[in-house]
Write an enzyme that holds these catalytic residues in place. Structure first.
Site, PDB file in Angstrom:
ATOM      1  N   GLU A 260      77.696  30.935  25.478  1.00  0.00           N
ATOM      2  CA  GLU A 260      78.220  32.066  26.848  1.00  0.00           C
ATOM      3  C   GLU A 260      79.361  31.075  26.915  1.00  0.00           C
ATOM      4  OE1 GLU A 260      75.526  31.942  26.306  1.00  0.00           O
ATOM      5  OE2 GLU A 260      74.841  33.959  26.188  1.00  0.00           O
TER       6      GLU A 260
ATOM      7  N   HIS B  23      65.807  38.133  32.945  1.00  0.00           N
ATOM      8  CA  HIS B  23      66.941  39.437  32.534  1.00  0.00           C
ATOM      9  C   HIS B  23      66.969  40.843  33.558  1.00  0.00           C
ATOM     10  CE1 HIS B  23      66.250  37.265  28.752  1.00  0.00           C
ATOM     11  NE2 HIS B  23      67.077  38.563  28.339  1.00  0.00           N
TER      12      HIS B  23
HETATM   13  C1  TPP Z   1      72.015  32.896  26.643  1.00  0.00           C
HETATM   14  C2  TPP Z   1      71.343  34.362  26.192  1.00  0.00           C
HETATM   15  N1  TPP Z   1      72.356  35.089  25.407  1.00  0.00           N
HETATM   16  C3  TPP Z   1      72.422  35.926  24.953  1.00  0.00           C
HETATM   17  C4  TPP Z   1      71.028  36.242  24.772  1.00  0.00           C
HETATM   18  C5  TPP Z   1      71.266  37.353  24.250  1.00  0.00           C
HETATM   19  N2  TPP Z   1      69.914  37.428  23.035  1.00  0.00           N
HETATM   20  C6  TPP Z   1      68.514  37.315  22.944  1.00  0.00           C
HETATM   21  S1  TPP Z   1      68.515  36.983  21.439  1.00  0.00           S
HETATM   22  C7  TPP Z   1      69.460  37.030  20.566  1.00  0.00           C
HETATM   23  C8  TPP Z   1      69.392  36.128  19.208  1.00  0.00           C
HETATM   24  C9  TPP Z   1      68.647  34.812  18.630  1.00  0.00           C
HETATM   25  O1  TPP Z   1      68.688  34.390  17.804  1.00  0.00           O
HETATM   26  P1  TPP Z   1      68.140  33.582  17.259  1.00  0.00           P
HETATM   27  O2  TPP Z   1      68.330  32.496  17.607  1.00  0.00           O
HETATM   28  O3  TPP Z   1      68.393  32.824  15.659  1.00  0.00           O
HETATM   29  O4  TPP Z   1      66.825  33.722  17.271  1.00  0.00           O
HETATM   30  P2  TPP Z   1      65.393  35.372  16.374  1.00  0.00           P
HETATM   31  O5  TPP Z   1      65.818  36.093  17.200  1.00  0.00           O
HETATM   32  O6  TPP Z   1      66.109  35.074  14.980  1.00  0.00           O
HETATM   33  O7  TPP Z   1      63.841  34.517  16.598  1.00  0.00           O
HETATM   34  C10 TPP Z   1      70.513  37.181  21.790  1.00  0.00           C
HETATM   35  C11 TPP Z   1      72.023  36.576  21.078  1.00  0.00           C
HETATM   36  C12 TPP Z   1      70.200  35.922  25.684  1.00  0.00           C
HETATM   37  N3  TPP Z   1      68.849  36.323  25.578  1.00  0.00           N
HETATM   38  N4  TPP Z   1      70.497  34.463  26.394  1.00  0.00           N
END
Ligand code: TPP
Lengths: 325, 337
Positions: A60, A129
């Site tokens: 971000e 959230h």
């Molecule tokens: C700062 C922030 N940006 C975006 C999100 C939305 N978001 C939640 S999970 C996610 C994907 C994360 O993927 P990863 O770190 O690879 O973990 P996985 O879901 O594969 O366990 C996103 C974009 C968030 N929760 N926090």
């Protein structure tokens, strides 16, 4: 006039502006191949291609800053935050750079950028959230902050935001995305700084915005049945604030209740109440009351969560207080 | 047909190995049932991210910790909490928002905490928990302890600045923290190729900071344990952080509302074919530590445990409305309203 959802309205605004102006592009997490986490950018990758609809890593601060840099040198980015809770990671870029560059450079650089995304309590997402950060952003000189409550305003305000030469914080609400409403045909824009009287009335002014418009209108209907004629004002623009409309209304009704979803302490309503009080203190027949969320983080449990939000009963109670019933 | 992938030479004794198998089954079953409750009874609210397919990462690594070590993770946290020995009851009750839940109904699926077990939380802002782990490690070193902190993150989280700031300081100050990236190839709908300038996250995150990096098959529970133990020993010896890239795969979409259409069916099938739980069952059978009947009995036992947890959760109370104002501050809460 045709009926569209709030989500479709936002999509139309972006699509139309990107059709008009090649400098406009959309960037954020999952906006392209996934069609947007809340499907606001559905179909846009297909239409505009990856040059203009750009998926980013979860960075971000980085992509907010890239947007600001691009805006300084002539592009017009739309930066989507999946939710505004995540904009906290980018707040340094927004406050220290986007809001200040024009001022600090003596007007040499403008930052025509829109930061948009969802916000607010959507149902059992817990403290991280569900943030409503409008009061935070509204405090910063240099930022414009808008919060549409209807599809027509979502479209009209977003088009104005994209055409604006200043950074705009465009805060959507997660539970409004599926709401439907009429949108005027053609190049529909809504100016900043103009509140809308959603229901005229003469006994009390109910001042609100975004998701809280709905319970406020419902409360006004109940009040009407009880013989209290409430005027409901939808701010639409949080900054700049349409003080004129608020003052005209209070001069007519002599009473005001502010309904806001953010936290009460130092919340948006505090600033608005202060402005009205200073302008027309003598017109007021009662203190201005505020119905905000509870002064607590948002709990996961459904019942607890629901108990915190501005609701019809809480609005009615506040109105009863200011009309001394 | 599942094939055996781990080295034949056991690094664990029989009872520990059987415990790990059972924990993996428990996590799997916990989520299968929770998913049903989410979809049928409308009993679970909010986001719900499943860990299915990744169980060996949590079970193997947590399996070599001491009771006084710490674990912290992101929002995909059910597996880590259960692997730490948190009860299925406390987890289920939390999903139902009950006062008996591990976060008293205030956290939900993404925010499982259990102080007693050293479960320092599931954290739902991507990247935000990563410096906290370094903070636990800092405290350990500051007080002259040899406790270590284990921090799980996703391949998508690697792109947050917080990761690189925390890694730098952890390396600089030789903090006893172990970062385990669960590289399941996707961050929501974004594949690693589309988010990372370099696909080898160990090269991106360990090499620049001069810390040991291990890129391993995370679906091999014993390899997970062996590698983590190496990192733990390194940390306890005062040698500082390590970075483990556990290659794994999530079976479900990012969350319950995501059908996961960005993935090829074949890709998913190829992983399901090598399901880590089945693979481990096969291995333990080959070692003569368990047979089909005993496996079946274990499955039944786990099922019963989960059903009991659901019953407990359903019977539990909602938190009282006053709870909204509880636990905001340590001192009596003074409302600013
Ligand atoms: C700062 C922030 N940006 C975006 C999100 C939305 N978001 C939640 S999970 C996610 C994907 C994360 O993927 P990863 O770190 O690879 O973990 P996985 O879901 O594969 O366990 C996103 C974009 C968030 N929760 N926090």
């Amino acid at each position: 006039m045709s009926a569209f959802s709030y989500r479709e309205a936002l999509n139309q605004a972006m699509t139309e502006e990107m059709d008009r102006d090649d400098r406009v592009f959309l960037m954020g997490e999952e906006v392209a191949e996934y069609d947007g986490a809340y499907k606001v950018s559905q179909g846009m990758l297909k239409r505009f291609g990856p040059r203009r609809v750009i998926d980013t890593p979860i960075s971000e601060e980085g992509f907010a800053g890239i947007g600001i840099g691009a805006a300084m040198v002539g592009l017009r980015p739309i930066i989507e935050f999946m939710t505004f809770s995540f904009s906290l990671v980018a707040i340094d870029q927004i406050v220290n750079n986007a809001a200040n560059v024009r001022y600090m450079s003596g007007g040499q650089f403008a930052v025509p950028i829109v930061f948009r995304g969802s916000s607010g309590m959507a149902g059992c997402l817990g403290a991280t959230h569900s943030h409503r950060l409008e009061a935070w952003y509204a405090q910063i000189p240099g930022l414009t902050v808008v919060m549409p409550a209807t599809p027509a305003d979502a479209k009209g305000l977003l088009k104005t935001a994209i055409r604006s030469d200043d950074p705009v914080i465009f805060i959507e609400h997660e539970v409004l995305y599926h709401e439907k409403g009429d949108i005027p045909d053609g190049d529909h824009t809504v100016p900043f700084g103009k509140a809308e009287v959603r229901r005229p009335g003469k006994d009390v002014s109910l001042i609100t915005y975004s998701r809280s418009l709905k319970p406020t209108l419902a409360a006004a209907e109940e009040l009407a049945a009880q013989g209290v004629d409430a005027e409901v004002i939808d701010l639409r623009s949080i900054r700049p604030l349409d003080l004129d409309t608020l003052i005209q209304s209070v001069v007519k009704t002599h009473r005001a209740v502010i309904v806001e979803e953010d936290w009460p302490y130092c919340g948006l309503g505090a600033g608005i109440s202060d402005r009205i009080t200073r302008e027309v203190f003598d017109e007021l027949d009662a203190p201005i009351l505020r119905v905000a969320s509870a002064d607590a983080p948002i709990p996961y449990n459904k019942q607890l969560e629901a108990s915190m939000l501005p609701s019809v009963p809480r609005i009615l109670a506040a109105v009863n207080d200011v009309v001394y019933r | 047909m599942a094939s055996v992938q781990t080295e034949a030479k056991p690094i664990v004794d029989e009872s520990k190995a059987l415990g790990w198998l059972r924990q993996m089954m428990l996590i799997r079953r916990f989520e299968e049932r929770a998913e049903m409750l989410y979809q049928k009874g409308n009993k679970i609210g909010g986001f719900f991210h499943q860990y299915s397919g990744q169980e060996p990462v949590a079970v193997g690594s947590i399996g070599v910790l001491r009771e006084d070590d710490w674990v912290i993770t992101a929002y995909r946290d059910h597996g880590h909490a259960l692997a730490l020995g948190m009860t299925a009851r406390a987890g289920m009750a939390e999903l139902l928002g009950k006062v008996t839940g591990c976060s008293r109904g205030k956290g939900g699926s993404m925010h499982f905490f259990d102080a007693e077990k050293g479960m320092m939380g599931g954290h739902a802002i991507v990247g935000s928990h990563i410096p906290l782990a370094a903070g636990f490690a800092f405290a350990s070193k500051y007080r002259g302890e040899d406790r270590v902190a284990l921090c799980y993150l996703g391949d998508g989280a690697i792109n947050q600045g917080s990761v690189h700031e925390a890694l730098n300081m952890a390396a600089l100050w030789k903090l006893p923290v172990i970062y385990i990236v669960e590289n399941n190839l996707y961050a929501m709908g974004t594949s690693l190729v589309r988010s990372s300038s370099h696909q080898d996250l160990t090269i991106r995150c360990a090499t620049p900071y001069g810390i040991p990096g291990h890129r391993i098959n995370g679906n091999d529970v014993e390899l997970m344990a062996k590698t983590t133990l190496e990192a733990v020993d390194h940390a306890r010896a005062g040698e500082g952080p390590s970075f483990i890239e556990a290659m794994t795969y999530r079976y479900k979409g990012h969350s319950i509302s995501d059908p996961g259409k960005y993935r090829m069916r074949d890709e998913l099938d190829s992983y399901i074919k090598k399901d880590p739980i089945v693979v481990y069952e096969t291995l333990l059978k080959q070692r003569g530590w368990i047979d089909d009947d005993a496996i079946e009995a274990m499955h039944e036992e786990v099922k019963a445990e989960i059903e009991e947890a659901i019953e407990f959760a359903e019977k539990s109370e909602n938190p009282p409305l006053e709870a909204v104002y509880e636990d905001i501050t340590v001192a009596p809460f003074i409302s600013q309203e």
